[in-house]
Design a protein around this motif. Structure first.
Motif, mmCIF file in Angstrom:
data_model
loop_
_atom_site.group_PDB
_atom_site.id
_atom_site.type_symbol
_atom_site.label_atom_id
_atom_site.label_comp_id
_atom_site.label_asym_id
_atom_site.label_seq_id
_atom_site.Cartn_x
_atom_site.Cartn_y
_atom_site.Cartn_z
ATOM 1 N N ASP A 89 41.088 -6.773 5.065
ATOM 2 C CA ASP A 89 39.756 -7.011 5.619
ATOM 3 C C ASP A 89 38.716 -6.863 4.513
ATOM 4 O OD1 ASP A 89 39.355 -4.255 5.218
ATOM 5 O OD2 ASP A 89 39.766 -3.752 7.316
ATOM 6 N N GLU A 90 37.430 -6.864 4.895
ATOM 7 C CA GLU A 90 36.358 -6.816 3.894
ATOM 8 C C GLU A 90 36.362 -5.523 3.093
ATOM 9 O OE1 GLU A 90 34.832 -5.402 7.875
ATOM 10 O OE2 GLU A 90 36.023 -7.081 7.099
ATOM 11 N N ASN A 91 37.036 -4.500 3.599
ATOM 12 C CA ASN A 91 37.135 -3.224 2.890
ATOM 13 C C ASN A 91 38.446 -3.076 2.131
ATOM 14 O OD1 ASN A 91 34.601 -2.223 3.900
ATOM 15 N ND2 ASN A 91 35.632 -1.898 5.878
#
Length: 257
Positions: A155-157
């Motif tokens: 994911d974005e993290n």
């Protein structure tokens, strides 16, 4: 097929009544693999005499490959996670062929990339297709191979999201059905949210299946081309002394619908 010789069986299996499905990713630097490994590297050692430097001239082509043991479609053997377990040289040839069971949860995985295959899913499968046979290879179909090289799906993290087995489901298969092996399309047995969970051992399912002296195949493909029951699977890999795992050639033989 009564009273057929082994040669007759081979001829029968290669007839139009059956299809042979390659469950293996092509092996190259672009092969899908676990994020912690470097891509395959190839060094040309010798090449055909014509048009090559004199110090490499030879009547053949030879290449030296450098690749992680658990790269691409590969086998894991007990010693991979269990120090007292068998290495690749101790796996018998009888353990290379199994009746194949395919548990299709691809729709659920498309909706939820963190999907975990449970005992309840296996019991529901049996209610539809019958009891899982002793000694079977149970493959978890997620259609994850269709994601190309994006097996980890971060994911974005940077947190990975991919499906996997519930340890309890693997235990049930071993203790209640005495299966021979398991397989799946992602690069881990356990789902991403388990392998990245803080404060916990990150690979409980993989630890378990190897500590009960079974093998597993990871990073499979083309399970969507197989029926839930009725196929055979062949898992071929080197007889490597001390080997914890290695890229494998895996295929299935299935009846044509």
């Amino acid at each position: 097929m009564a009273n057929l010789t082994l040669w007759d069986h081979v001829k029968e299996l290669k007839s139009p009544k059956y299809k042979w499905v390659d469950l293996t990713h092509e092996l190259s630097p672009e092969t899908p693999h676990w994020y912690g490994f470097k891509p395959l590297e190839a060094t040309l050692l010798f090449d055909y005499a014509e048009g090559t430097p004199a110090d490499m001239a030879a009547p053949m082509r030879c290449i030296q490959y450098s690749v992680a043991s658990q790269y691409g479609t590969h086998v894991d053997v007990p010693v991979h996670f269990w120090g007292e377990g068998r290495d690749m040289s101790k796996i018998t040839v009888q353990e290379l062929v199994y009746p194949l069971v395919v548990v299709d949860k691809s729709a659920a995985c498309a909706e939820n990339p963190d999907f975990m295959l449970t005992v309840e899913d296996l019991k529901a499968w049996e209610a539809e297709y019958g009891r899982i046979p002793e000694g079977a290879f149970v493959a978890f179909r997620s259609d994850w191979h269709k994601r190309g090289t994006n097996l980890d799906n971060p994911d974005e993290n940077g947190v990975p999201h991919y499906p996997g087995w519930d340890k309890a489901a693997i235990q049930w298969l071993v203790e209640e059905r005495n299966i021979g092996a398991i397989g799946h399309e992602p690069a881990d047995t356990d789902p991403g949210f388990v392998t990245t969970k803080e404060g916990a051992y990150p690979y409980p399912g993989e630890q378990y299946i190897l500590e009960v002296d079974r093998i597993q195949i990871e990073v499979m493909r083309n399970l969507d081309q197989l029926p839930p029951v009725g196929s055979l699977i062949v898992c071929a890999f080197p007889k490597l002394k001390g080997g914890t795992g290695f890229p494998a050639r895996v295929f299935a033989i299935a009846p044509v619908d």
